[in-house]
Design a protein around this motif. Structure first.
Motif, PDB file in Angstrom:
ATOM      1  N   PRO A  13       0.834  -1.213   0.000  1.00  0.00           N
ATOM      2  CA  PRO A  13       0.000   0.000   0.000  1.00  0.00           C
ATOM      3  C   PRO A  13       0.863   1.256   0.000  1.00  0.00           C
ATOM      4  CG  PRO A  13       0.064  -0.955   2.195  1.00  0.00           C
ATOM      5  CD  PRO A  13       0.821  -1.890   1.304  1.00  0.00           C
ATOM      6  N   ARG A  14       1.325   1.622  -1.199  1.00  0.00           N
ATOM      7  CA  ARG A  14       2.223   2.761  -1.338  1.00  0.00           C
ATOM      8  C   ARG A  14       1.463   4.070  -1.135  1.00  0.00           C
ATOM      9  NH1 ARG A  14       5.772   1.428  -5.547  1.00  0.00           N
ATOM     10  NH2 ARG A  14       6.567   3.581  -5.468  1.00  0.00           N
ATOM     11  N   LEU A  15       2.130   5.043  -0.536  1.00  0.00           N
ATOM     12  CA  LEU A  15       1.559   6.370  -0.358  1.00  0.00           C
ATOM     13  C   LEU A  15       2.076   7.310  -1.439  1.00  0.00           C
ATOM     14  CD1 LEU A  15       1.913   6.820   3.513  1.00  0.00           C
ATOM     15  CD2 LEU A  15      -0.188   6.359   2.233  1.00  0.00           C
ATOM     16  N   SER A  28       1.447   2.869   3.643  1.00  0.00           N
ATOM     17  CA  SER A  28       0.338   2.949   4.584  1.00  0.00           C
ATOM     18  C   SER A  28       0.455   1.780   5.566  1.00  0.00           C
ATOM     19  CB  SER A  28      -0.994   2.870   3.830  1.00  0.00           C
ATOM     20  OG  SER A  28      -2.078   2.881   4.742  1.00  0.00           O
ATOM     21  N   TYR A  29       0.248   2.076   6.844  1.00  0.00           N
ATOM     22  CA  TYR A  29       0.417   1.040   7.870  1.00  0.00           C
ATOM     23  C   TYR A  29      -0.840   0.175   7.948  1.00  0.00           C
ATOM     24  CZ  TYR A  29       2.152  -1.135  12.148  1.00  0.00           C
ATOM     25  OH  TYR A  29       2.601  -2.036  13.084  1.00  0.00           O
ATOM     26  N   GLU A  30      -0.896  -0.785   7.065  1.00  0.00           N
ATOM     27  CA  GLU A  30      -1.969  -1.767   7.007  1.00  0.00           C
ATOM     28  C   GLU A  30      -1.353  -3.046   6.446  1.00  0.00           C
ATOM     29  OE1 GLU A  30      -4.533  -0.859   3.297  1.00  0.00           O
ATOM     30  OE2 GLU A  30      -3.708   1.085   3.925  1.00  0.00           O
ATOM     31  N   TRP A  66       5.056  -6.916   8.204  1.00  0.00           N
ATOM     32  CA  TRP A  66       6.451  -6.676   7.811  1.00  0.00           C
ATOM     33  C   TRP A  66       7.188  -5.899   8.903  1.00  0.00           C
ATOM     34  CZ3 TRP A  66       8.101  -3.813   2.702  1.00  0.00           C
ATOM     35  CH2 TRP A  66       9.238  -4.439   2.166  1.00  0.00           C
ATOM     36  N   VAL A  67       6.559  -4.850   9.410  1.00  0.00           N
ATOM     37  CA  VAL A  67       7.177  -4.029  10.456  1.00  0.00           C
ATOM     38  C   VAL A  67       7.291  -4.820  11.757  1.00  0.00           C
ATOM     39  CG1 VAL A  67       6.858  -1.976  11.904  1.00  0.00           C
ATOM     40  CG2 VAL A  67       6.463  -1.840   9.435  1.00  0.00           C
ATOM     41  N   GLN A  68       6.288  -5.623  12.065  1.00  0.00           N
ATOM     42  CA  GLN A  68       6.348  -6.428  13.286  1.00  0.00           C
ATOM     43  C   GLN A  68       7.492  -7.438  13.226  1.00  0.00           C
ATOM     44  OE1 GLN A  68       2.343  -7.890  13.519  1.00  0.00           O
ATOM     45  NE2 GLN A  68       1.538  -5.902  14.175  1.00  0.00           N
ATOM     46  N   GLN A  69       7.776  -7.986  12.039  1.00  0.00           N
ATOM     47  CA  GLN A  69       8.945  -8.851  11.892  1.00  0.00           C
ATOM     48  C   GLN A  69      10.218  -8.077  12.232  1.00  0.00           C
ATOM     49  OE1 GLN A  69       8.625 -10.054   7.774  1.00  0.00           O
ATOM     50  NE2 GLN A  69       7.721 -12.024   8.295  1.00  0.00           N
ATOM     51  N   TYR A  70      10.285  -6.861  11.763  1.00  0.00           N
ATOM     52  CA  TYR A  70      11.455  -6.011  11.976  1.00  0.00           C
ATOM     53  C   TYR A  70      11.664  -5.703  13.460  1.00  0.00           C
ATOM     54  CZ  TYR A  70      14.388  -1.783  11.436  1.00  0.00           C
ATOM     55  OH  TYR A  70      15.381  -0.831  11.507  1.00  0.00           O
ATOM     56  N   LYS A  71      10.575  -5.386  14.152  1.00  0.00           N
ATOM     57  CA  LYS A  71      10.689  -4.931  15.535  1.00  0.00           C
ATOM     58  C   LYS A  71      10.729  -6.070  16.549  1.00  0.00           C
ATOM     59  CE  LYS A  71       8.123  -1.411  16.795  1.00  0.00           C
ATOM     60  NZ  LYS A  71       6.999  -0.467  16.959  1.00  0.00           N
ATOM     61  N   TYR A  72       9.922  -7.091  16.338  1.00  0.00           N
ATOM     62  CA  TYR A  72       9.711  -8.078  17.395  1.00  0.00           C
ATOM     63  C   TYR A  72      10.291  -9.458  17.106  1.00  0.00           C
ATOM     64  CZ  TYR A  72       6.318  -4.473  18.558  1.00  0.00           C
ATOM     65  OH  TYR A  72       5.724  -3.271  18.837  1.00  0.00           O
ATOM     66  N   SER A  73      10.771  -9.699  15.879  1.00  0.00           N
ATOM     67  CA  SER A  73      11.308 -11.017  15.534  1.00  0.00           C
ATOM     68  C   SER A  73      12.814 -10.983  15.283  1.00  0.00           C
ATOM     69  CB  SER A  73      10.588 -11.577  14.295  1.00  0.00           C
ATOM     70  OG  SER A  73       9.222 -11.760  14.562  1.00  0.00           O
ATOM     71  N   HIS A  74      13.460  -9.959  15.806  1.00  0.00           N
ATOM     72  CA  HIS A  74      14.910  -9.795  15.705  1.00  0.00           C
ATOM     73  C   HIS A  74      15.375  -9.903  14.242  1.00  0.00           C
ATOM     74  CE1 HIS A  74      18.705  -9.310  17.799  1.00  0.00           C
ATOM     75  NE2 HIS A  74      19.244 -10.108  16.888  1.00  0.00           N
ATOM     76  N   GLN A  75      14.858  -8.992  13.429  1.00  0.00           N
ATOM     77  CA  GLN A  75      15.203  -8.967  12.011  1.00  0.00           C
ATOM     78  C   GLN A  75      15.694  -7.573  11.606  1.00  0.00           C
ATOM     79  OE1 GLN A  75      15.362 -11.580  10.218  1.00  0.00           O
ATOM     80  NE2 GLN A  75      14.158 -13.063  11.362  1.00  0.00           N
ATOM     81  N   ALA A  88       6.254   3.835   7.482  1.00  0.00           N
ATOM     82  CA  ALA A  88       4.803   3.724   7.312  1.00  0.00           C
ATOM     83  C   ALA A  88       4.069   4.776   8.141  1.00  0.00           C
ATOM     84  CB  ALA A  88       4.335   2.326   7.719  1.00  0.00           C
ATOM     85  N   TYR A  89       2.887   5.107   7.668  1.00  0.00           N
ATOM     86  CA  TYR A  89       2.008   6.072   8.335  1.00  0.00           C
ATOM     87  C   TYR A  89       0.631   5.438   8.488  1.00  0.00           C
ATOM     88  CZ  TYR A  89      -1.257  10.050   8.577  1.00  0.00           C
ATOM     89  OH  TYR A  89      -2.262  10.905   8.922  1.00  0.00           O
ATOM     90  N   THR A  90       0.036   5.623   9.658  1.00  0.00           N
ATOM     91  CA  THR A  90      -1.300   5.097   9.910  1.00  0.00           C
ATOM     92  C   THR A  90      -2.333   6.155   9.532  1.00  0.00           C
ATOM     93  OG1 THR A  90      -0.444   3.829  11.778  1.00  0.00           O
ATOM     94  CG2 THR A  90      -2.834   4.049  11.607  1.00  0.00           C
TER      95      THR A  90
END
Length: 235
Positions: free
Chosen positions: A39-41, A71-73, A79-88, A224-226
């Motif tokens: 979802p590109r802005l 867009s944060y959806e 994808w972002v959760q992998q980056y932040k919480y899955s040590h990626q 990303a932006y919500t």
């Protein structure tokens, strides 16, 4: 912008797509199908902060503009959760080119200069200890390499509540007084770097702390932006 975009798209290799987990030739870490579905802005200021004014005719945000690539959806949230919480942290290699191209396009469109330095949103000590890295800092370093912009670390943060389940008002209260600038930034134009902008409370709090130390022009960049419901209804 076109030249930069083509150069950035050369960052491709064969591997497993981060999103669909299928083997493919990858662009920015994802296959061509997942890339097309992102979802590109459009390259414009998120939230229209440049034109929003309060009754005193003063900007309602400490930032001049917010810039985000996606867009944060779904599937960006995953994808972002992998980056932040899955040590990626390696995902910053995928995110940085997307955000760099978006920022260059927006700044050229608005006929304004790129920032002199990038300032990642700091992470509290406990969260940094648990995660092992500051995702905003890793992203900022990759952006700095791509754009030739130095990254500085003048900010410190006290521990705050996790914000992903808080309302906009709660987010603002949560970060009130949470940031302090420990050294005067030696630059007139700064961009705050974060992974996601939701209500803007965090980047506004960082910008306000920076401006207390030295008058400067501050923008905010995020992968990303919500979008708010009203923005979604008009897209």
């Amino acid at each position: 912008m076109v030249k930069l975009w083509h150069e950035l798209r050369k960052i491709e290799k064969s591997g497993i797509c981060w999103l669909c987990e299928q083997p493919a030739v990858l662009e920015f870490g994802v296959c061509e199908y997942c890339f097309a579905d992102l979802p590109r802005l459009p390259p414009r200021c998120c939230g229209d902060l440049v034109v929003q004014l309060n009754y005193d005719q003063k900007p309602i945000s400490a930032c001049r503009l917010w810039c985000a690539a996606l867009s944060y959806e779904n599937p960006v949230t995953r994808w972002v959760q992998q980056y932040k919480y899955s040590h990626q942290p390696a995902l910053a290699d995928c995110f940085a080119p997307l955000l760099a191209a978006q920022a260059v396009s927006l700044y050229r469109q608005e006929k304004i200069y790129l920032p002199d330095a990038l300032v990642p949103v700091p992470l509290g000590n406990l969260r940094w200890y648990k995660r092992g890295y500051n995702q905003a800092g890793v992203l900022a370093e990759k952006l700095g390499e791509l754009l030739g912009i130095p990254v500085i670390y003048p900010m410190r943060r006290r521990s705050t509540r996790a914000s992903h389940r808080l309302t906009a008002a709660e987010r603002k209260t949560n970060v009130s007084g949470a940031f302090r600038c420990i050294e005067k930034p030696g630059y007139a134009r700064l961009a705050i770097i974060d992974d996601v902008i939701t209500s803007g409370a965090t980047v506004n709090a960082v910008a306000a702390a920076l401006k207390q130390q030295r008058p400067c022009l501050v923008d905010a960049w995020a992968l990303a932006y919500t979008p708010k419901r009203t923005e979604l209804e008009h897209t």
